[in-house]
Write an enzyme that holds these catalytic residues in place. Structure first.
Site, mmCIF file in Angstrom:
data_model
loop_
_atom_site.group_PDB
_atom_site.id
_atom_site.type_symbol
_atom_site.label_atom_id
_atom_site.label_comp_id
_atom_site.label_asym_id
_atom_site.label_seq_id
_atom_site.Cartn_x
_atom_site.Cartn_y
_atom_site.Cartn_z
ATOM 1 C CG ASP A 193 -0.293 0.010 2.557
ATOM 2 O OD1 ASP A 193 0.901 -0.360 2.643
ATOM 3 O OD2 ASP A 193 -0.945 0.410 3.547
ATOM 4 C CG ASP A 247 3.940 0.079 1.724
ATOM 5 O OD1 ASP A 247 3.430 -1.035 1.853
ATOM 6 O OD2 ASP A 247 3.697 1.032 2.492
ATOM 7 C CG ASN A 303 0.368 3.307 4.249
ATOM 8 O OD1 ASN A 303 0.144 3.282 5.454
ATOM 9 N ND2 ASN A 303 1.396 2.696 3.693
ATOM 10 C CB THR A 321 4.617 -4.143 2.887
ATOM 11 O OG1 THR A 321 4.244 -3.689 1.575
ATOM 12 C CG2 THR A 321 5.822 -5.044 2.772
ATOM 13 C CG PHE A 339 -1.914 1.273 9.820
ATOM 14 C CD1 PHE A 339 -2.984 2.106 10.128
ATOM 15 C CD2 PHE A 339 -1.653 1.010 8.488
ATOM 16 C CE1 PHE A 339 -3.778 2.663 9.127
ATOM 17 C CE2 PHE A 339 -2.436 1.559 7.483
ATOM 18 C CZ PHE A 339 -3.504 2.384 7.801
ATOM 19 C CG ASN A 340 0.415 -2.990 7.568
ATOM 20 O OD1 ASN A 340 -0.049 -1.929 7.139
ATOM 21 N ND2 ASN A 340 1.673 -3.369 7.372
ATOM 22 C CG HIS A 373 7.149 0.206 10.005
ATOM 23 N ND1 HIS A 373 7.237 -0.085 11.339
ATOM 24 C CD2 HIS A 373 6.750 1.513 9.941
ATOM 25 C CE1 HIS A 373 6.898 0.986 12.058
ATOM 26 N NE2 HIS A 373 6.596 1.955 11.226
ATOM 27 C CG ASP A 374 5.941 -1.638 4.745
ATOM 28 O OD1 ASP A 374 5.531 -2.211 5.775
ATOM 29 O OD2 ASP A 374 5.260 -0.797 4.125
HETATM 30 C C1 BDR Z 1 2.805 -0.185 8.642
HETATM 31 O O1 BDR Z 1 1.752 0.761 8.480
HETATM 32 C C2 BDR Z 1 1.918 1.496 7.310
HETATM 33 O O2 BDR Z 1 1.600 2.854 7.520
HETATM 34 C C3 BDR Z 1 3.344 1.304 6.878
HETATM 35 O O3 BDR Z 1 3.454 1.365 5.461
HETATM 36 C C4 BDR Z 1 3.677 -0.067 7.409
HETATM 37 O O4 BDR Z 1 3.328 -1.071 6.493
HETATM 38 C C5 BDR Z 1 3.528 0.103 9.944
HETATM 39 O O5 BDR Z 1 2.655 -0.059 11.017
HETATM 40 CA CA CA Z 2 2.783 -0.557 4.219
#
Ligand code: BDR
Ligand code: CA
Length: 309
Positions: free
Chosen positions: A10, A15, A39, A123, A164-165, A238-239
């Site tokens: 996303d 990402d 996102n 991701t 979040f994901n 993160h990703d």
């Molecule tokens: C995840 O949330 C998204 O905003 C980022 O791209 C990442 O995949 C981190 O919590």
């Molecule tokens: Ca992401």
């Protein structure tokens, strides 16, 4: 042999950097890119994926996926990624169109047509992957593993309990975690240690490559959100962890665990409940990544950015 992968994403600043890292790696072969809402809306994340691949001079098929989670309304993260989902650098308009297929169909076609087992690298929210696994159960055996960014044993970043994901689509996450396919979980436990500091960002910028400058510009925007809201001493990237594990797993410390997803909790919705101490004695369905050689990770990114134009 290169590891054949599908990137389900996303984009999203991190990402985008995950896509760039995977594209630059000699060890990985991106067979398809599928997009998901998270996102930003799925129209925006799809456009962003096409722009990034155009920037890289690639025409790997990009298929648009689900516009919303399985049973819930969409949550977006515009405060982190901006109105476009990829605010900051100026990116080229796409040189090619998205695929006519839905993301789930492109996943199925890619897996079906491959002579080797495919690794899926999600991701974003897990909606597309869950729909793929439930729609095409016969293709499950052709999936090698799922290296995903999502979840956390300890603490959330969107609620106190949820990352979040996973929070965006907890029911989809539950389907994926219960699929029986080996899962490598890059959750906040490790990604909050994969910090990019100002000095690292300047190292990428001064690599002299277009890709290095672009990644630094992505990180300029991403860092502002983290500097304004947290005290991490950098931005958690993160990703790219989910991709870096495939390229150089020695950078990570891991443990096999059982994990389940909270889909009902009032305060804990979207929590990845990881049985770190093996209390339940249940089958271990994830490899939990919980530590990283941060400097090695930065070196890996820098080396890959230097390979690109
Ligand atoms: C995840 O949330 C998204 O905003 C980022 O791209 C990442 O995949 C981190 O919590
Ligand atoms: Ca992401």
């Amino acid at each position: 042999m290169k590891i054949p992968i599908i990137m389900d994403c996303d984009p999203g600043h991190d990402d985008a950097i995950a896509l760039i890292l995977a594209h630059a790696s000699e060890k990985l072969d991106i067979r398809a890119i599928t997009t998901i809402a998270g996102n930003q809306t799925v129209e925006k994340t799809t456009l962003n994926a096409l722009k990034i691949m155009t920037f890289l001079g690639s025409e790997i098929p990009v298929a648009m996926g689900c516009a919303k989670p399985l049973f819930r309304e969409l949550i977006t993260a515009s405060e982190v990624h901006g109105e476009t989902g990829l605010d900051g650098p100026v990116l080229p308009e796409p040189s090619y169109e998205k695929s006519d297929l839905h993301a789930v169909e492109l996943m199925a076609e890619t897996v079906r047509n491959s002579s080797e087992k495919i690794t899926i690298v999600p991701t974003g929210a897990l909606t597309n992957v869950a729909l793929f696994l439930t729609s095409y159960p016969q293709l499950k055996e052709n999936i090698q593993q799922i290296s995903l960014m999502g979840g956390a044993c300890w603490g959330g970043n969107w609620t106190p309990a949820a990352e979040f994901n996973i929070l965006v689509d907890p029911e989809a996450a539950k389907i994926v975690f219960e699929s029986g396919i080996p899962i490598i979980m890059s959750g906040l436990d490790v990604t909050h240690k994969a910090l990019i500091k100002d000095v690292d960002r300047e190292r990428f910028r001064s690599s002299g490559t277009k890709a290095g400058i672009m990644v630094a510009e992505l990180l300029d925007f991403f860092a502002k959100f983290h500097d304004d809201n947290f005290d991490f001493g950098g931005s958690p990237l993160h990703d790219p962890c989910a991709v870096a594990w495939l390229i150089e797993p020695e950078l990570f410390t891991s443990k096999l665990c059982h994990a389940d997803i909270e889909t009902k909790g009032k305060l804990t919705l979207g929590n990845t409940v990881v049985d770190v101490y093996e209390v339940l004695k249940k089958e271990k369905n994830i490899t939990l990544l919980y530590d990283i050689d941060r400097e090695g990770f930065v070196d890996l990114l820098a080396a890959h950015l230097e390979k690109l134009p």
